[in-house]
Structure formats: C-alpha cells, structure tokens
Write a protein that holds these residues in place. Structure first.
Motif, PDB file in Angstrom:
ATOM      1  N   GLU A  42       0.834  -1.206   0.000  1.00  0.00           N
ATOM      2  CA  GLU A  42       0.000   0.000   0.000  1.00  0.00           C
ATOM      3  C   GLU A  42       0.870   1.259   0.000  1.00  0.00           C
ATOM      4  O   GLU A  42       0.607   2.197  -0.765  1.00  0.00           O
ATOM      5  N   SER A  43       1.914   1.269   0.807  1.00  0.00           N
ATOM      6  CA  SER A  43       2.826   2.419   0.853  1.00  0.00           C
ATOM      7  C   SER A  43       3.546   2.612  -0.474  1.00  0.00           C
ATOM      8  O   SER A  43       3.683   3.739  -0.957  1.00  0.00           O
ATOM      9  N   ALA A  44       4.008   1.521  -1.065  1.00  0.00           N
ATOM     10  CA  ALA A  44       4.709   1.606  -2.349  1.00  0.00           C
ATOM     11  C   ALA A  44       3.774   2.119  -3.443  1.00  0.00           C
ATOM     12  O   ALA A  44       4.170   2.947  -4.268  1.00  0.00           O
ATOM     13  N   ARG A  45       2.536   1.650  -3.434  1.00  0.00           N
ATOM     14  CA  ARG A  45       1.554   2.104  -4.430  1.00  0.00           C
ATOM     15  C   ARG A  45       1.290   3.607  -4.287  1.00  0.00           C
ATOM     16  O   ARG A  45       1.263   4.346  -5.271  1.00  0.00           O
ATOM     17  N   ALA A  46       1.137   4.071  -3.057  1.00  0.00           N
ATOM     18  CA  ALA A  46       0.883   5.499  -2.814  1.00  0.00           C
ATOM     19  C   ALA A  46       2.073   6.348  -3.265  1.00  0.00           C
ATOM     20  O   ALA A  46       1.885   7.409  -3.879  1.00  0.00           O
ATOM     21  N   ARG A  47       3.295   5.895  -2.961  1.00  0.00           N
ATOM     22  CA  ARG A  47       4.483   6.651  -3.395  1.00  0.00           C
ATOM     23  C   ARG A  47       4.572   6.698  -4.917  1.00  0.00           C
ATOM     24  O   ARG A  47       4.875   7.746  -5.491  1.00  0.00           O
ATOM     25  N   THR A  48       4.298   5.593  -5.571  1.00  0.00           N
ATOM     26  CA  THR A  48       4.364   5.545  -7.032  1.00  0.00           C
ATOM     27  C   THR A  48       3.349   6.494  -7.642  1.00  0.00           C
ATOM     28  O   THR A  48       3.664   7.234  -8.586  1.00  0.00           O
TER      29      THR A  48
END
Length: 62
Positions: A42-48
C-alpha cells in the motif's frame, strides 16, 4: 526482540519477516515495525502514484 529489530515484507509469500531471512529478490524493507511492513504494498503504491503525478506536472501534462 532487540530494539533495532527490522521487518521485511516478502512479496513471494505475502508474509512479514522479522530479520532478513529470505532472498533479497523477494523482500521490501526494512521497516521499523511489523505494521509498517504489513502495509508495504500500500505504501509503495501510494508513493508511485505521487511520483507519477509529480512527473506529469513536471512534464506539463497536468
């Protein structure tokens, strides 16, 4: 458990590991807490998504 424990999210198993036990090719991290590691995707998706928006702004597409 020591104060400097690190947690890793294993993308192959979908499980959180305390300490780096699996191949680095399947790990995201390190994270300071188990909860942070559980939210790794979820964090990686938001950063991307954020970076994609910044790229579009930089290119004048927004």
């Amino acid at each position: 458990m020591s104060d400097d424990a690190q947690y890793w999210y294993n993308t192959e198993t979908g499980q959180v590991e305390e300490g780096r036990r699996s191949s680095w090719t399947h790990l995201m991290g390190p994270y300071g807490t188990r909860a942070e590691a559980e939210r790794a995707l979820e964090s990686a998706r938001a950063r991307t998504e954020s970076w994609d928006g910044e790229d579009e702004e930089w290119r004048g597409k927004k």
